[in-house]
Design a protein around this motif. Sequence first.
Motif, PDB file in Angstrom:
ATOM      1  N   GLU A  50       0.957  -1.232  -0.034  1.00 43.51           N
ATOM      2  CA  GLU A  50       0.057   0.483   0.040  1.00 43.51           C
ATOM      3  C   GLU A  50       1.105   1.391  -0.110  1.00 43.51           C
ATOM      4  O   GLU A  50       0.812   2.509   1.098  1.00 43.51           O
ATOM      5  N   LEU A  51       1.503   1.682  -1.136  1.00 44.72           N
ATOM      6  CA  LEU A  51       2.638   2.294  -1.423  1.00 44.72           C
ATOM      7  C   LEU A  51       2.034   3.944  -1.280  1.00 44.72           C
ATOM      8  O   LEU A  51       2.919   4.984  -0.666  1.00 44.72           O
ATOM      9  N   TRP A  52       0.675   3.789  -0.981  1.00 44.98           N
ATOM     10  CA  TRP A  52       0.262   5.282  -1.672  1.00 44.98           C
ATOM     11  C   TRP A  52       0.528   6.174   0.309  1.00 44.98           C
ATOM     12  O   TRP A  52       0.175   7.138   0.019  1.00 44.98           O
ATOM     13  N   ARG A  53       0.725   5.315   1.322  1.00 46.13           N
ATOM     14  CA  ARG A  53       0.696   5.776   2.834  1.00 46.13           C
ATOM     15  C   ARG A  53       1.911   6.223   2.819  1.00 46.13           C
ATOM     16  O   ARG A  53       1.884   6.887   4.038  1.00 46.13           O
ATOM     17  N   LEU A  54       3.289   6.222   1.773  1.00 45.98           N
ATOM     18  CA  LEU A  54       4.520   6.774   1.552  1.00 45.98           C
ATOM     19  C   LEU A  54       4.284   8.253   2.004  1.00 45.98           C
ATOM     20  O   LEU A  54       5.405   8.840   1.988  1.00 45.98           O
ATOM     21  N   ILE A  55       3.411   8.898   0.744  1.00 49.29           N
ATOM     22  CA  ILE A  55       3.107  10.272   1.030  1.00 49.29           C
ATOM     23  C   ILE A  55       1.552  10.698   1.421  1.00 49.29           C
ATOM     24  O   ILE A  55       1.593  11.944   1.995  1.00 49.29           O
ATOM     25  N   THR A  56       1.166  10.041   1.858  1.00 49.77           N
ATOM     26  CA  THR A  56      -0.608  10.264   2.579  1.00 49.77           C
ATOM     27  C   THR A  56      -0.511  10.926   3.616  1.00 49.77           C
ATOM     28  O   THR A  56      -0.809  11.617   4.262  1.00 49.77           O
ATOM     29  N   ASN A  57       0.878  10.303   4.194  1.00 44.13           N
ATOM     30  CA  ASN A  57       1.145  10.274   5.724  1.00 44.13           C
ATOM     31  C   ASN A  57       1.524  11.470   6.497  1.00 44.13           C
ATOM     32  O   ASN A  57       1.187  11.847   7.254  1.00 44.13           O
ATOM     33  N   PHE A  58       2.100  12.459   4.927  1.00 43.83           N
ATOM     34  CA  PHE A  58       2.257  13.750   4.941  1.00 43.83           C
ATOM     35  C   PHE A  58       1.448  14.234   4.971  1.00 43.83           C
ATOM     36  O   PHE A  58       2.012  15.701   4.663  1.00 43.83           O
ATOM     37  N   CYS A  59       0.503  14.226   4.435  1.00 46.73           N
ATOM     38  CA  CYS A  59      -0.347  15.294   3.724  1.00 46.73           C
ATOM     39  C   CYS A  59      -1.909  15.332   4.687  1.00 46.73           C
ATOM     40  O   CYS A  59      -2.805  16.163   4.243  1.00 46.73           O
ATOM     41  N   PHE A  60      -2.043  14.186   5.980  1.00 40.51           N
ATOM     42  CA  PHE A  60      -3.144  15.036   6.610  1.00 40.51           C
ATOM     43  C   PHE A  60      -3.135  15.460   7.953  1.00 40.51           C
ATOM     44  O   PHE A  60      -1.986  15.597   8.779  1.00 40.51           O
ATOM     45  N   PHE A  61      -3.518  16.360   8.353  1.00 39.83           N
ATOM     46  CA  PHE A  61      -3.270  18.011  10.161  1.00 39.83           C
ATOM     47  C   PHE A  61      -4.089  16.982  10.597  1.00 39.83           C
ATOM     48  O   PHE A  61      -4.506  18.412  11.426  1.00 39.83           O
ATOM     49  N   GLY A  62      -5.128  16.229  11.151  1.00 40.31           N
ATOM     50  CA  GLY A  62      -6.667  16.120  12.037  1.00 40.31           C
ATOM     51  C   GLY A  62      -7.338  16.999  11.582  1.00 40.31           C
ATOM     52  O   GLY A  62      -7.998  16.779   9.958  1.00 40.31           O
ATOM     53  N   SER A  63      -8.421  17.105  12.285  1.00 39.95           N
ATOM     54  CA  SER A  63      -9.654  17.240  11.273  1.00 39.95           C
ATOM     55  C   SER A  63      -9.569  19.282  11.244  1.00 39.95           C
ATOM     56  O   SER A  63      -8.532  19.712  11.372  1.00 39.95           O
ATOM     57  N   LEU A  64     -10.913  19.004  10.714  1.00 34.83           N
ATOM     58  CA  LEU A  64     -10.242  20.806   9.945  1.00 34.83           C
ATOM     59  C   LEU A  64     -10.988  21.516  11.480  1.00 34.83           C
ATOM     60  O   LEU A  64     -12.610  21.836  11.326  1.00 34.83           O
ATOM     61  N   GLY A  65     -10.425  22.992  11.914  1.00 37.98           N
ATOM     62  CA  GLY A  65     -10.373  23.224  13.387  1.00 37.98           C
ATOM     63  C   GLY A  65      -9.019  24.319  13.497  1.00 37.98           C
ATOM     64  O   GLY A  65      -8.329  24.442  12.561  1.00 37.98           O
ATOM     65  N   LEU A  66      -9.033  24.330  14.854  1.00 36.68           N
ATOM     66  CA  LEU A  66      -7.946  25.211  15.317  1.00 36.68           C
ATOM     67  C   LEU A  66      -6.679  24.281  14.800  1.00 36.68           C
ATOM     68  O   LEU A  66      -5.310  25.730  15.128  1.00 36.68           O
ATOM     69  N   ASP A  67      -6.585  23.465  14.993  1.00 39.06           N
ATOM     70  CA  ASP A  67      -5.525  22.913  14.586  1.00 39.06           C
ATOM     71  C   ASP A  67      -4.869  22.335  13.967  1.00 39.06           C
ATOM     72  O   ASP A  67      -3.715  23.211  13.373  1.00 39.06           O
TER      73      ASP A  67
END
Length: 227
Positions: A50-67
């Motif tokens: 599941e090689l896409w995880r090498l990229i996607t794990n750098f692109c997620f920053f949690g829920s759309l909120g203040l953080d």
Amino acid sequence: MSLEDWYKQLPLVTRVYVTLCFLTTAGCALEIIAPFNIYFNARLIFQKLELWRLITNFCFFGSLGLDFVFHMFFLIKYSKALEEGSFRSKSADFLWMLLFGAGLLTAIAPFVNVPFLGSSLTFMMVYVWGRRHPFVSLSFLGIFNFTAPYLPWVLLAFSVILRSSPVVDILGMVAGHCYYFLEDAAAPAAGAGAAAAAAAAARAGCRQLPSSRSRPPTPGQPMREHW
């Protein structure tokens, strides 16, 4: 300036990475994709391919909120500052720096419990920016002043005070220091960029990337920032 004009004025590598981060995080918020399918998992990557995880794990920053807004602020601020500053007209070199950091963080990730490494990569940019601007004066909440190289340490201490895990920040500092040592500290003694020499093939394939069009800071202009 409209939002569209602001977006178009972002340097290329920064614009692409920010866009990927926003689309990935928004996709998870809208339940189009699930965070479970994009986090870093060494077994799923190397055994299930599941090689896409090498990229996607750098692109997620949690829920759309203040953080999320807080992380995007740091990402845009320091990625843009580096690409328009010390990497001006060298977008391929900036891309190599990100690939170097991502590769190092990926190598460390199986040994730590950090499913998403985007924040660590952002912290790496903060570290490199601070090292390359040793005389820039900063102020933290108006409480005390310090110079840019101490910014990662101030943010790390702030995370500890808020009882957040310091692992993410420390990983970014490790990656940033490795790049700084190879490219800025060891390179003058060797007569050439150590990290750059290792990435010659990668750079050759990226030379067509357009550089930023923004103007560099005016010589002698005082540089001071507040937090």
